[in-house]
Every structure is written in structure tokens, then in C-alpha cells.
Design a protein around this motif. Structure first.
Motif, PDB file in Angstrom:
ATOM      1  N   SER A   1    -121.818-117.988 -63.827  1.00 56.38           N
ATOM      2  CA  SER A   1    -122.271-118.683 -62.633  1.00 56.38           C
ATOM      3  C   SER A   1    -123.146-120.064 -63.347  1.00 56.38           C
ATOM      4  O   SER A   1    -123.191-120.965 -62.186  1.00 56.38           O
ATOM      5  CB  SER A   1    -123.473-117.731 -62.090  1.00 56.38           C
ATOM      6  N   TYR A   2    -123.152-120.408 -64.246  1.00 55.23           N
ATOM      7  CA  TYR A   2    -123.906-121.566 -64.791  1.00 55.23           C
ATOM      8  C   TYR A   2    -122.982-121.940 -66.225  1.00 55.23           C
ATOM      9  O   TYR A   2    -122.928-121.015 -66.991  1.00 55.23           O
ATOM     10  CB  TYR A   2    -125.319-121.315 -64.931  1.00 55.23           C
TER      11      TYR A   2
ATOM     12  N   ARG B   1    -124.910-112.646 -64.457  1.00 55.94           N
ATOM     13  CA  ARG B   1    -125.591-111.732 -64.032  1.00 55.94           C
ATOM     14  C   ARG B   1    -125.289-110.314 -64.548  1.00 55.94           C
ATOM     15  O   ARG B   1    -124.049-110.321 -65.056  1.00 55.94           O
ATOM     16  CB  ARG B   1    -125.576-111.297 -62.356  1.00 55.94           C
TER      17      ARG B   1
ATOM     18  N   HIS C   1    -132.121-118.616 -62.042  1.00 57.80           N
ATOM     19  CA  HIS C   1    -131.391-118.051 -61.193  1.00 57.80           C
ATOM     20  C   HIS C   1    -130.077-117.562 -61.652  1.00 57.80           C
ATOM     21  O   HIS C   1    -129.214-116.607 -60.894  1.00 57.80           O
ATOM     22  CB  HIS C   1    -130.916-119.076 -59.925  1.00 57.80           C
TER      23      HIS C   1
ATOM     24  N   PRO D   1    -129.082-111.920 -58.502  1.00 59.50           N
ATOM     25  CA  PRO D   1    -128.070-112.058 -57.089  1.00 59.50           C
ATOM     26  C   PRO D   1    -128.593-112.951 -56.328  1.00 59.50           C
ATOM     27  O   PRO D   1    -129.711-113.647 -56.620  1.00 59.50           O
ATOM     28  CB  PRO D   1    -128.293-110.455 -56.813  1.00 59.50           C
ATOM     29  N   GLU D   2    -128.160-113.199 -55.293  1.00 57.09           N
ATOM     30  CA  GLU D   2    -128.599-113.997 -54.206  1.00 57.09           C
ATOM     31  C   GLU D   2    -130.185-113.970 -53.691  1.00 57.09           C
ATOM     32  O   GLU D   2    -130.808-114.728 -53.903  1.00 57.09           O
ATOM     33  CB  GLU D   2    -127.549-114.317 -52.922  1.00 57.09           C
ATOM     34  N   ASP D   3    -130.384-112.469 -53.186  1.00 59.85           N
ATOM     35  CA  ASP D   3    -131.469-112.393 -52.858  1.00 59.85           C
ATOM     36  C   ASP D   3    -132.451-111.341 -54.006  1.00 59.85           C
ATOM     37  O   ASP D   3    -131.610-110.584 -54.739  1.00 59.85           O
ATOM     38  CB  ASP D   3    -131.441-111.464 -51.603  1.00 59.85           C
TER      39      ASP D   3
ATOM     40  N   THR E   1    -137.122-114.503 -47.239  1.00 59.34           N
ATOM     41  CA  THR E   1    -136.218-113.941 -46.233  1.00 59.34           C
ATOM     42  C   THR E   1    -137.093-112.879 -45.571  1.00 59.34           C
ATOM     43  O   THR E   1    -138.403-112.688 -45.770  1.00 59.34           O
ATOM     44  CB  THR E   1    -135.210-113.401 -47.005  1.00 59.34           C
TER      45      THR E   1
ATOM     46  N   ARG F   1    -134.770-115.867 -52.091  1.00 60.51           N
ATOM     47  CA  ARG F   1    -133.515-116.603 -52.238  1.00 60.51           C
ATOM     48  C   ARG F   1    -133.895-117.768 -52.844  1.00 60.51           C
ATOM     49  O   ARG F   1    -135.135-118.427 -52.599  1.00 60.51           O
ATOM     50  CB  ARG F   1    -132.424-116.443 -51.455  1.00 60.51           C
ATOM     51  N   TYR F   2    -133.082-118.497 -53.606  1.00 60.94           N
ATOM     52  CA  TYR F   2    -133.258-119.933 -54.213  1.00 60.94           C
ATOM     53  C   TYR F   2    -133.200-121.218 -53.026  1.00 60.94           C
ATOM     54  O   TYR F   2    -132.256-121.017 -52.416  1.00 60.94           O
ATOM     55  CB  TYR F   2    -132.717-120.326 -55.577  1.00 60.94           C
ATOM     56  N   ASN F   3    -134.059-121.920 -52.965  1.00 59.67           N
ATOM     57  CA  ASN F   3    -133.747-123.182 -52.055  1.00 59.67           C
ATOM     58  C   ASN F   3    -132.417-123.927 -52.874  1.00 59.67           C
ATOM     59  O   ASN F   3    -132.701-124.352 -54.062  1.00 59.67           O
ATOM     60  CB  ASN F   3    -134.869-124.129 -52.151  1.00 59.67           C
ATOM     61  N   GLN F   4    -131.244-123.855 -52.037  1.00 61.00           N
ATOM     62  CA  GLN F   4    -130.188-124.651 -52.645  1.00 61.00           C
ATOM     63  C   GLN F   4    -130.142-126.030 -52.747  1.00 61.00           C
ATOM     64  O   GLN F   4    -129.456-126.676 -53.373  1.00 61.00           O
ATOM     65  CB  GLN F   4    -128.911-124.027 -51.579  1.00 61.00           C
TER      66      GLN F   4
END
Length: 226
Positions: A77-78, A105, A154, A158-160, A196, A211-214
Motif C-alpha cells: 500500500s506504500y 496490512r 496508515h 484498513p480503511e476504518d 465515522t 479513517r484518515y483524511n485523504q
């Protein structure tokens, strides 16, 4: 003064892939990475970072992605360029390695459970091929420094996620416990998280999911093209 002729210098790419795994005998998570057992000399039988030679018609990041897929099956993912390692005596032949580091992850890291690949605790490694112990130490140092001013954590999540999930990542990276109340205040005031309206339920009281601020970059990569 004329220089004596020297052998060709070869360019390789290696990647340090970090993931998070729960401890076998405790609740504390640890940073782990996959290594590949070498099947030929030099250093036959030793563990090494995944990597390979750079093709003439391939850019460096493409080589990193390709060799990761070939050796471990992972798509991180990175992915960021870490450093160039080119000491004269690091290999029997003259090799310069461009090293990347990547984050995956835990659930995705399980896909790399394949022949000739094994996951190790990043802080408790056996003697590796070439200068790969030194490379891992440098990557860990960069990770610990970067987590303080970026949202690089991040890459492990996961997303949340809950704040406890996020704190677990920080504790694993930094190697120490963090005060939950202070951690909550710091991350909630950082502007990097968005609460959320969903909660994780279980044996304890419900925990809000974030969740992270995109709009905030995963990490500052400097002037390199994205």
C-alpha cells in the motif's frame, strides 16, 4: 594518470517490506518483514531481502514492484525509495542496490506465506546475506522517525480503524507503550483523522471507527514524482 579498467557495475533493487503481527505470547504487536532464502552463491542458504536486477527498459519503482510480485506475491500500500547502498565490498562483484521500503496490512501480508519466503521480527534477525542487516536497521530508523510527522501508520491499517488500533501501530514502531489519553488528544487534534458514525462492538464498550483524511499525504516524499 590513467585509471585501470574495472568490471561493469550492476544495479539491483531490493525492498524492505514491513507489516504488523500480533505477538505469539503477548498482546504486543511487532514489526515483521519477509525474507527470501538464497538458492545460489554468494551466500547460498542465507536469508536476504527480496529484490532483483534492474532491466534496461524499466524504471526503478517498476523494478521494485515487479521483483516484489515475483518473490513474495505482495503489492504494498506504500512504496518509497529509501537509499542507495554501494560500498565496494558489499558483494563479490560490484553491485549498487537501490533500496525501497514498503508497508502492507497484516491480512495482505499473509498472502506471502509461500515456499522460500519466511517472516521475521524486524528487531531480531539472523545474519543476512550481503549488507542486508544494515539495510533493515536503516529502514527501521527511517520508519521510527517518519511516524512522528506523517500519517505513515496508515500503511498498516484498513480503511476504518479504532484509536486503539492506531495506538498499537505506533507502539510497535516506537517499541514502547503510549498513554492512551494523551495519544487520543494528540491524534484528534492533528487534523489527520475523520470520525465515522460506525462503532466496533465486542466484549468491551463500543469503540468509534476512524479513517484518515485523504487530503493529508501518507508521507512527505519530497520533490520526487508521485
Amino acid at each position: 594518470m590513467t585509471r585501470t579498467s574495472t568490471p561493469d557495475i550492476r544495479v539491483a533493487v531490493s525492498t524492505v517490506i514491513f507489516s504488523l503481527r500480533p505477538g505469539a505470547e503477548s498482546r504486543d504487536a511487532s514489526i515483521v518483514l519477509p525474507l527470501v532464502r538464497r538458492t545460489r552463491e554468494p551466500h547460498e542458504g542465507r536469508w536476504a531481502l527480496p529484490g532483483g536486477w534492474v532491466d534496461a527498459d524499466e524504471n526503478l519503482e517498476a523494478t521494485a514492484s515487479r521483483t516484489l510480485a515475483e518473490t513474495t506475491g505482495l503489492a504494498p500500500s506504500y512504496l518509497e525509495q529509501l537509499y542507495a547502498f554501494g560500498d565496494v565490498d558489499r558483494s563479490p562483484t560490484r553491485v549498487v542496490s537501490i533500496v525501497y521500503w514498503a508497508l502492507v496490512r497484516e491480512d495482505l501480508s499473509r498472502t506471502a506465506e509461500k515456499h522460500n519466503v519466511e517472516w521475521f521480527d524486524a528487531t531480531d534477525l539472523p545474519p543476512l546475506a550481503f549488507d542486508h542487516n544494515h539495510i533493515v536497521d536503516y529502514a527501521l530508523w527511517r520508519l521510527r522517525n517518519k511516524v512522528g510527522y506523517s500519517r505513515i501508520a496508515h500503511g498498516f491499517l484498513p480503511e476504518d480503524f479504532t484509536l486503539a488500533d492506531l495506538r498499537e501501530v505506533y507502539e510497535a514502531i516506537l517499541g514502547r507503550r503510549l498513554d492512551p489519553a494523551n495519544f487520543r488528544r494528540q491524534v484528534e487534534s492533528s487534523g489527520t483523522l475523520i470520525p465515522t458514525d460506525r462503532f466496533r462492538t465486542g466484549s468491551h464498550r463500543p469503540a468509534r471507527l476512524y479513517r484518515y483524511n485523504q487530503d493529508v499525504e501518507l508521507a512527505d516524499r519530497g520533490p520526487l514524482p508521485q
